[in-house]
Motif scaffolding. Structure first.
Motif, PDB file in Angstrom:
ATOM      1  N   SER A 206      10.789 -13.828  -4.125  1.00 37.26           N
ATOM      2  CA  SER A 206       9.668 -13.096  -3.531  1.00 37.26           C
ATOM      3  C   SER A 206      10.105 -11.701  -3.082  1.00 37.26           C
ATOM      4  O   SER A 206      11.232 -11.502  -2.623  1.00 37.26           O
ATOM      5  N   LEU A 207       9.201 -10.752  -3.224  1.00 38.76           N
ATOM      6  CA  LEU A 207       9.491  -9.390  -2.786  1.00 38.76           C
ATOM      7  C   LEU A 207       9.438  -9.305  -1.265  1.00 38.76           C
ATOM      8  O   LEU A 207       8.562  -9.911  -0.638  1.00 38.76           O
ATOM      9  N   ASN A 208      10.356  -8.530  -0.660  1.00 41.16           N
ATOM     10  CA  ASN A 208      10.287  -8.309   0.786  1.00 41.16           C
ATOM     11  C   ASN A 208       9.348  -7.142   1.061  1.00 41.16           C
ATOM     12  O   ASN A 208       8.835  -6.489   0.146  1.00 41.16           O
ATOM     13  N   GLU A 209       9.135  -6.837   2.304  1.00 44.21           N
ATOM     14  CA  GLU A 209       8.161  -5.806   2.672  1.00 44.21           C
ATOM     15  C   GLU A 209       8.564  -4.433   2.147  1.00 44.21           C
ATOM     16  O   GLU A 209       7.701  -3.636   1.725  1.00 44.21           O
ATOM     17  N   GLN A 210       9.849  -4.179   2.128  1.00 41.78           N
ATOM     18  CA  GLN A 210      10.320  -2.889   1.600  1.00 41.78           C
ATOM     19  C   GLN A 210      10.041  -2.781   0.100  1.00 41.78           C
ATOM     20  O   GLN A 210       9.631  -1.728  -0.392  1.00 41.78           O
ATOM     21  N   ASP A 211      10.253  -3.883  -0.614  1.00 42.26           N
ATOM     22  CA  ASP A 211       9.950  -3.907  -2.049  1.00 42.26           C
ATOM     23  C   ASP A 211       8.457  -3.672  -2.284  1.00 42.26           C
ATOM     24  O   ASP A 211       8.061  -2.908  -3.173  1.00 42.26           O
ATOM     25  N   TRP A 212       7.645  -4.331  -1.464  1.00 45.34           N
ATOM     26  CA  TRP A 212       6.191  -4.203  -1.609  1.00 45.34           C
ATOM     27  C   TRP A 212       5.732  -2.762  -1.372  1.00 45.34           C
ATOM     28  O   TRP A 212       4.819  -2.260  -2.030  1.00 45.34           O
ATOM     29  N   GLU A 213       6.387  -2.098  -0.439  1.00 39.18           N
ATOM     30  CA  GLU A 213       6.035  -0.703  -0.145  1.00 39.18           C
ATOM     31  C   GLU A 213       6.278   0.172  -1.379  1.00 39.18           C
ATOM     32  O   GLU A 213       5.464   1.038  -1.710  1.00 39.18           O
ATOM     33  N   VAL A 214       7.370  -0.078  -2.068  1.00 39.91           N
ATOM     34  CA  VAL A 214       7.676   0.669  -3.292  1.00 39.91           C
ATOM     35  C   VAL A 214       6.639   0.357  -4.374  1.00 39.91           C
ATOM     36  O   VAL A 214       6.113   1.267  -5.040  1.00 39.91           O
ATOM     37  N   ILE A 215       6.338  -0.928  -4.549  1.00 37.77           N
ATOM     38  CA  ILE A 215       5.364  -1.340  -5.575  1.00 37.77           C
ATOM     39  C   ILE A 215       3.989  -0.738  -5.296  1.00 37.77           C
ATOM     40  O   ILE A 215       3.330  -0.199  -6.198  1.00 37.77           O
ATOM     41  N   ARG A 216       3.555  -0.815  -4.049  1.00 39.11           N
ATOM     42  CA  ARG A 216       2.219  -0.296  -3.704  1.00 39.11           C
ATOM     43  C   ARG A 216       2.122   1.209  -3.876  1.00 39.11           C
ATOM     44  O   ARG A 216       1.022   1.764  -3.955  1.00 39.11           O
ATOM     45  N   ASN A 217       3.248   1.870  -3.947  1.00 41.38           N
ATOM     46  CA  ASN A 217       3.242   3.328  -4.077  1.00 41.38           C
ATOM     47  C   ASN A 217       3.203   3.782  -5.534  1.00 41.38           C
ATOM     48  O   ASN A 217       2.932   4.952  -5.812  1.00 41.38           O
ATOM     49  N   HIS A 218       3.422   2.858  -6.493  1.00 42.15           N
ATOM     50  CA  HIS A 218       3.537   3.317  -7.879  1.00 42.15           C
ATOM     51  C   HIS A 218       2.260   3.951  -8.443  1.00 42.15           C
ATOM     52  O   HIS A 218       2.353   4.874  -9.265  1.00 42.15           O
ATOM     53  N   PRO A 219       1.044   3.554  -8.013  1.00 42.54           N
ATOM     54  CA  PRO A 219      -0.132   4.279  -8.505  1.00 42.54           C
ATOM     55  C   PRO A 219      -0.142   5.743  -8.063  1.00 42.54           C
ATOM     56  O   PRO A 219      -0.527   6.623  -8.840  1.00 42.54           O
ATOM     57  N   LEU A 220       0.294   6.008  -6.835  1.00 42.44           N
ATOM     58  CA  LEU A 220       0.308   7.380  -6.333  1.00 42.44           C
ATOM     59  C   LEU A 220       1.390   8.201  -7.025  1.00 42.44           C
ATOM     60  O   LEU A 220       1.206   9.395  -7.287  1.00 42.44           O
ATOM     61  N   VAL A 221       2.489   7.561  -7.353  1.00 40.83           N
ATOM     62  CA  VAL A 221       3.544   8.237  -8.118  1.00 40.83           C
ATOM     63  C   VAL A 221       3.004   8.622  -9.494  1.00 40.83           C
ATOM     64  O   VAL A 221       3.232   9.735  -9.992  1.00 40.83           O
ATOM     65  N   GLY A 222       2.252   7.696 -10.096  1.00 46.73           N
ATOM     66  CA  GLY A 222       1.644   7.976 -11.399  1.00 46.73           C
ATOM     67  C   GLY A 222       0.697   9.161 -11.331  1.00 46.73           C
ATOM     68  O   GLY A 222       0.700  10.029 -12.214  1.00 46.73           O
TER      69      GLY A 222
END
Length: 338
Positions: A206-222
């Motif tokens: 399972s992803l930890n909260e820090q991992d989730w923060e990175v994942i949730r940011n990928h649309p904005l990076v795009g």
């Protein structure tokens, strides 16, 4: 506006002069030759936008000239119009069998000449645009798949999401421009993942909260990657919002209902359906029917009910399954699709 360049090949001096004058008066730059050999010499220096050629000529006739033109890759797409004598059915059949775009019968009617030339130039321009779009899409596919190739699993996700999305969009009655935006948006929906560490994409736990923060940011990076590229700006609503959910539980903006752009709502269904039916590092693929039922169960919760309704209709017609069958040669394994 740049004048279109025409190459006129005609052995009759009077007719050649008259046609050159007529076409020049219509705003074309006209280069003239008396036979195929002369024409080939001109083409070594000038690349015409269209060729008009007689068939019966000395030294090199129109048929031989046409074949020489089509042998060269840089000349193969130039529209070619044959001039033929009235009632010469054999010459007309020959031109068609070779693949000439059109023919004109002598004596030449001025209106027919100008109409035919303009029509063939317009058609050639349309074909060039299509070819550019195909090359453009191919490049985008390579970019998208390059992102997925960072995973040790094989790909196919981008192609399936694109095809599911377009099928839904067509049934939705989207206009041509919207379908084009949907196509490229579906291809680039996860482009922001290029900055997500592979350790996160491949993580089997399972992803930890820090991992989730990175994942949730990928649309904005795009979005940040695409915002300064004029011909890709129209894909931004999909790239930014394809993880938004109908009930407002998605990311990155927590949009809900029709606040979410329609194209993003379509890609959301396509993306999740493919994620459920594909092997991931953290889970095994579920059967198509189970994934279909999951999409239906989440209508008005995670997904736009109208999009789900169209998805259901396509499933019942067997169209969704056809896409899977068509792409079954591409193994259905991909990166961590979150």
């Amino acid at each position: 506006m740049k004048r279109k360049m025409l190459l006129l090949v005609e052995d009759n001096l009077v007719l050649r002069g008259a046609l050159k004058e007529l076409l020049s008066m219509e705003g074309f730059s006209v280069f003239a030759a008396s036979n195929g050999l002369e024409a080939l010499s001109i083409m070594e220096v000038v690349l015409p936008d269209l060729i008009i050629s007689d068939i019966s000529m000395p030294k090199m006739n129109g048929e031989e000239f046409f074949k020489m033109v089509r042998k060269r890759s840089e000349w193969i797409a130039i529209p070619f119009i044959f001039l033929t004598a009235h009632g010469d059915d054999e010459a007309i059949l020959m031109g068609r069998s070779l693949g000439a775009e059109d023919y004109l019968v002598k004596p030449i009617n001025q209106d027919a000449l100008i109409t035919t030339v303009n029509a063939r130039l317009k058609r050639a321009q349309e074909l060039q645009i299509v070819q550019l779009q195909e090359a453009y899409e191919s490049s985008l596919m390579m970019l998208a798949n390059a992102i997925e190739s960072r995973d040790r699993y094989t790909r196919g996700h981008v192609e399936r999401v694109r095809d599911y999305s377009l099928m839904i969009g067509e049934q939705f009655g989207l206009e041509k421009a919207q379908l084009q935006n949907l196509r490229f948006g579906a291809i680039l929906h996860d482009i922001g993942k290029i900055y997500v560490e592979e350790s996160i994409l491949r993580k089997e736990t399972s992803l930890n909260e820090q991992d989730w923060e990175v994942i949730r940011n990928h649309p904005l990076v795009g979005v940040d990657m695409l915002k300064d590229i004029p011909y890709l700006v129209s894909t931004i609503p999909v790239v930014r919002s394809h993880h938004e959910r109908w009930d407002g539980s998605g990311y990155p903006d927590g949009l809900k209902g029709e606040e979410i752009p329609l194209l993003a709502r379509i890609v959301a269904v396509a993306d999740v359906f493919d994620a459920i039916t594909s092997d991931r590092v953290y889970k095994k693929a579920r059967p198509l029917k189970a994934a279909y039922q999951e999409i239906l169960d989440q209508a008005s919760i995670l997904f736009d009910p109208e999009v789900v309704k169209i998805f259901e209709m396509l499933w019942k017609k067997g169209d969704i399954q056809k896409i899977v069958e068509m792409l079954e040669t591409i193994p259905k394994k991909g990166e961590n699709s979150l």
